[in-house]
Write a protein that holds these residues in place. Structure first.
Motif, PDB file in Angstrom:
ATOM      1  N   ASP A 141     170.121  23.955  44.781  1.00 18.54           N
ATOM      2  CA  ASP A 141     169.499  24.836  45.778  1.00 18.54           C
ATOM      3  C   ASP A 141     170.306  26.124  45.922  1.00 18.54           C
ATOM      4  OD1 ASP A 141     167.476  23.005  46.240  1.00 18.54           O
ATOM      5  OD2 ASP A 141     168.534  22.058  47.911  1.00 18.54           O
ATOM      6  N   VAL A 142     171.624  25.997  46.004  1.00 15.50           N
ATOM      7  CA  VAL A 142     172.516  27.160  46.026  1.00 15.50           C
ATOM      8  C   VAL A 142     173.513  26.948  44.889  1.00 15.50           C
ATOM      9  CG1 VAL A 142     174.212  28.498  47.335  1.00 15.50           C
ATOM     10  CG2 VAL A 142     172.282  27.409  48.528  1.00 15.50           C
ATOM     11  N   PRO A 143     173.367  27.677  43.770  1.00 14.20           N
ATOM     12  CA  PRO A 143     174.241  27.460  42.614  1.00 14.20           C
ATOM     13  C   PRO A 143     175.691  27.847  42.911  1.00 14.20           C
ATOM     14  CG  PRO A 143     172.831  29.364  42.264  1.00 14.20           C
ATOM     15  CD  PRO A 143     172.410  28.754  43.552  1.00 14.20           C
ATOM     16  N   MET A 144     176.608  27.297  42.118  1.00 11.62           N
ATOM     17  CA  MET A 144     178.021  27.622  42.333  1.00 11.62           C
ATOM     18  C   MET A 144     178.382  29.013  41.815  1.00 11.62           C
ATOM     19  SD  MET A 144     180.443  25.462  39.722  1.00 11.62           S
ATOM     20  CE  MET A 144     179.707  23.862  39.809  1.00 11.62           C
ATOM     21  N   GLN A 145     177.672  29.535  40.858  1.00 10.25           N
ATOM     22  CA  GLN A 145     177.849  30.873  40.303  1.00 10.25           C
ATOM     23  C   GLN A 145     179.147  31.091  39.553  1.00 10.25           C
ATOM     24  OE1 GLN A 145     176.847  33.876  43.184  1.00 10.25           O
ATOM     25  NE2 GLN A 145     175.065  32.734  43.857  1.00 10.25           N
ATOM     26  N   MET A 146     180.217  30.483  39.960  1.00 13.11           N
ATOM     27  CA  MET A 146     181.488  30.546  39.240  1.00 13.11           C
ATOM     28  C   MET A 146     182.363  29.422  39.737  1.00 13.11           C
ATOM     29  SD  MET A 146     184.504  32.621  40.645  1.00 13.11           S
ATOM     30  CE  MET A 146     185.259  31.486  41.779  1.00 13.11           C
ATOM     31  N   HIS A 147     183.332  29.049  38.926  1.00 11.50           N
ATOM     32  CA  HIS A 147     184.353  28.115  39.384  1.00 11.50           C
ATOM     33  C   HIS A 147     185.604  28.329  38.549  1.00 11.50           C
ATOM     34  CE1 HIS A 147     182.774  25.605  36.038  1.00 11.50           C
ATOM     35  NE2 HIS A 147     183.994  25.113  35.993  1.00 11.50           N
ATOM     36  N   LEU A 148     186.712  27.851  39.061  1.00  8.80           N
ATOM     37  CA  LEU A 148     187.984  27.943  38.350  1.00  8.80           C
ATOM     38  C   LEU A 148     188.290  26.601  37.706  1.00  8.80           C
ATOM     39  CD1 LEU A 148     190.127  29.796  41.042  1.00  8.80           C
ATOM     40  CD2 LEU A 148     188.930  30.796  39.082  1.00  8.80           C
TER      41      LEU A 148
ATOM     42  N   HIS B  77     183.958  27.232  47.292  1.00  5.14           N
ATOM     43  CA  HIS B  77     183.915  27.498  45.853  1.00  5.14           C
ATOM     44  C   HIS B  77     184.489  26.295  45.107  1.00  5.14           C
ATOM     45  CE1 HIS B  77     183.063  31.668  46.689  1.00  5.14           C
ATOM     46  NE2 HIS B  77     184.150  31.755  47.427  1.00  5.14           N
ATOM     47  N   PRO B  78     183.735  25.734  44.162  1.00  2.88           N
ATOM     48  CA  PRO B  78     184.245  24.608  43.390  1.00  2.88           C
ATOM     49  C   PRO B  78     185.367  25.035  42.431  1.00  2.88           C
ATOM     50  CG  PRO B  78     181.863  24.662  43.307  1.00  2.88           C
ATOM     51  CD  PRO B  78     182.322  25.959  43.887  1.00  2.88           C
ATOM     52  N   PHE B  79     186.296  24.141  42.214  1.00  3.12           N
ATOM     53  CA  PHE B  79     187.296  24.313  41.167  1.00  3.12           C
ATOM     54  C   PHE B  79     187.616  22.938  40.596  1.00  3.12           C
ATOM     55  CE2 PHE B  79     189.790  23.775  45.014  1.00  3.12           C
ATOM     56  CZ  PHE B  79     190.889  23.005  44.648  1.00  3.12           C
ATOM     57  N   CYS B  80     187.941  22.916  39.304  1.00  2.00           N
ATOM     58  CA  CYS B  80     188.245  21.669  38.605  1.00  2.00           C
ATOM     59  C   CYS B  80     189.735  21.590  38.324  1.00  2.00           C
ATOM     60  CB  CYS B  80     187.509  21.605  37.268  1.00  2.00           C
ATOM     61  SG  CYS B  80     185.723  21.656  37.425  1.00  2.00           S
ATOM     62  N   ILE B  81     190.261  20.396  38.447  1.00  2.88           N
ATOM     63  CA  ILE B  81     191.615  20.114  37.959  1.00  2.88           C
ATOM     64  C   ILE B  81     191.458  18.996  36.950  1.00  2.88           C
ATOM     65  CG2 ILE B  81     193.965  19.427  38.512  1.00  2.88           C
ATOM     66  CD1 ILE B  81     193.491  20.293  41.390  1.00  2.88           C
ATOM     67  N   PHE B  82     191.926  19.230  35.728  1.00  2.99           N
ATOM     68  CA  PHE B  82     191.797  18.191  34.705  1.00  2.99           C
ATOM     69  C   PHE B  82     193.043  18.151  33.823  1.00  2.99           C
ATOM     70  CE2 PHE B  82     189.666  21.935  33.037  1.00  2.99           C
ATOM     71  CZ  PHE B  82     190.069  22.009  31.697  1.00  2.99           C
ATOM     72  N   VAL B  83     193.175  17.029  33.123  1.00  5.20           N
ATOM     73  CA  VAL B  83     194.296  16.829  32.213  1.00  5.20           C
ATOM     74  C   VAL B  83     193.980  17.553  30.908  1.00  5.20           C
ATOM     75  CG1 VAL B  83     195.722  15.163  30.987  1.00  5.20           C
ATOM     76  CG2 VAL B  83     194.831  14.612  33.273  1.00  5.20           C
ATOM     77  N   ALA B  84     194.853  18.472  30.513  1.00  2.48           N
ATOM     78  CA  ALA B  84     194.642  19.258  29.292  1.00  2.48           C
ATOM     79  C   ALA B  84     195.157  18.501  28.096  1.00  2.48           C
ATOM     80  CB  ALA B  84     195.341  20.596  29.395  1.00  2.48           C
TER      81      ALA B  84
END
Length: 137
Positions: free
Chosen positions: A78-85, A130-137
């Motif tokens: 309904d409301v897109p995130m448009q960007m995230h880190l 604002h969404p942001f992801c933390i992941f194992v590289a």
């Protein structure tokens, strides 16, 4: 002369520039650009544009004050995130530690995908949603 434009920083809209800048300053270990530090106690903070830099002074993130910001409904559309880190860490243990740090700074957990053996990650929302992801590289 550079062949391509150079990325200066990523600017993020927010209804509270200081609070969001402070969130990312603490989360990422950045510092304020000269002149953007918080005002002394008792002084009004009317900042509407703040920049965070790394230890070498390179601009990383900027925060722009806006009057209204509709929070994303992700994973709905309904409301897109448009960007995230996207932020990376070196290990599963560090992933858990950084999720806990982010939540202690006010982040909200949106998605736990730590059961993915190829790319365990958390999706969190910052103070402005604002969404942001933390992941194992």
């Amino acid at each position: 002369m550079a062949e391509y434009p150079q990325l200066l920083h990523t600017a993020i809209d927010t209804t509270d520039a200081r609070a969001l800048a402070e969130f990312y300053r603490q989360l990422l270990g950045l510092r304020y650009r000269q002149g953007d530090d918080p005002p002394a106690a008792g002084e009004v903070d009317d900042a509407d544009w703040l920049v965070l830099v790394d230890a070498k002074g390179a601009r990383k993130l900027a925060f722009q004050q806006v009057e209204r910001l509709e929070r994303t409904t992700w994973p709905g559309h309904d409301v897109p995130m448009q960007m995230h880190l996207d932020l990376t860490v070196a290990s599963r243990a560090e992933l858990e530690r950084q999720r806990e740090r982010a939540e202690s700074l006010g982040a909200q957990l949106l998605l736990d995908r730590t059961d993915d053996p190829d790319e365990p990650l958390y999706v969190l929302a910052d103070l402005s949603g604002h969404p942001f992801c933390i992941f194992v590289a």
